[in-house]
Design a protein around this motif. Structure first.
Motif, PDB file in Angstrom:
ATOM      1  N   ALA A  42       0.833  -1.209   0.000  1.00  0.00           N
ATOM      2  CA  ALA A  42       0.000   0.000   0.000  1.00  0.00           C
ATOM      3  C   ALA A  42       0.864   1.254   0.000  1.00  0.00           C
ATOM      4  O   ALA A  42       0.581   2.219  -0.725  1.00  0.00           O
ATOM      5  CB  ALA A  42      -0.947   0.000   1.200  1.00  0.00           C
ATOM      6  N   VAL A  49      -4.035   3.681  -4.026  1.00  0.00           N
ATOM      7  CA  VAL A  49      -4.063   3.974  -2.598  1.00  0.00           C
ATOM      8  C   VAL A  49      -3.843   5.472  -2.416  1.00  0.00           C
ATOM      9  O   VAL A  49      -2.838   6.016  -2.874  1.00  0.00           O
ATOM     10  CB  VAL A  49      -2.966   3.184  -1.837  1.00  0.00           C
ATOM     11  CG1 VAL A  49      -2.956   3.545  -0.360  1.00  0.00           C
ATOM     12  CG2 VAL A  49      -3.152   1.685  -2.019  1.00  0.00           C
ATOM     13  N   ARG A 109      -2.598  -1.438  -6.483  1.00  0.00           N
ATOM     14  CA  ARG A 109      -3.812  -0.949  -5.811  1.00  0.00           C
ATOM     15  C   ARG A 109      -3.769   0.567  -5.776  1.00  0.00           C
ATOM     16  O   ARG A 109      -2.813   1.131  -5.238  1.00  0.00           O
ATOM     17  CB  ARG A 109      -3.865  -1.413  -4.353  1.00  0.00           C
ATOM     18  CG  ARG A 109      -3.969  -2.867  -4.129  1.00  0.00           C
ATOM     19  CD  ARG A 109      -4.142  -3.134  -2.635  1.00  0.00           C
ATOM     20  NE  ARG A 109      -2.861  -3.518  -2.059  1.00  0.00           N
ATOM     21  CZ  ARG A 109      -2.557  -3.430  -0.781  1.00  0.00           C
ATOM     22  NH1 ARG A 109      -3.402  -2.931   0.077  1.00  0.00           N
ATOM     23  NH2 ARG A 109      -1.382  -3.835  -0.345  1.00  0.00           N
TER      24      ARG A 109
END
Length: 145
Positions: free
Chosen positions: A54, A83, A81
């Motif tokens: 992350a 983030v 991802r």
């Protein structure tokens, strides 16, 4: 591999593209998708977080925004991802590390990008990448000086 602590606004085109590519490699390492670079010193600070992937994804997001502002198109689909910065805990970076990287970057810019060097050489209050928060201290122990 150089995952810069200084704000990406200071990087020249070559530096921004290299940082993007090298941080994508860091992401692959942290996500367990590669056997190389497993012990690279630049990854220490990401591994110290609760969610290293992350944190590196948030870092990449800032690079993509900087690229957009310059008219470049970094492929955001390569970020594992999306983030937001406020979804991760900021990472500390020592003032000594920032000063070391700044001197290193200025030397690179003076050689390969005189126009960019002229724009940033007089900066005295160096901004850091928004994932980081400066703290007192010398060059980070993981840095290869």
């Amino acid at each position: 591999m150089r995952v810069w602590s200084v704000h990406p606004r200071y990087l020249d085109r070559q530096g921004l593209v290299a940082c993007w590519r090298e941080t994508l490699l860091a992401q692959a390492v942290l996500a367990g998708r590669t056997k190389g670079y497993l012990n690279h010193s630049q990854l220490v600070r990401f591994r110290a977080t609760a969610d290293p992937v992350a944190s590196v994804c948030a870092y990449l997001g800032v690079l993509a925004v900087e690229a957009d502002e310059r008219g470049y198109r970094f492929d955001r689909s390569r970020i594992d991802r999306p983030v937001a910065l406020d979804a991760v805990v900021p990472l500390p970076v020592t003032e000594g590390q920032v000063a070391y990287e700044w001197a290193h970057l200025l030397a690179k810019l003076a050689e390969r990008s005189p126009d960019r060097y002229a724009l940033v050489r007089d900066v005295t209050d160096v901004a850091v990448h928004p994932l980081f928060v400066p703290v007192p201290g010398p060059v980070e122990p993981w840095e290869k000086t």
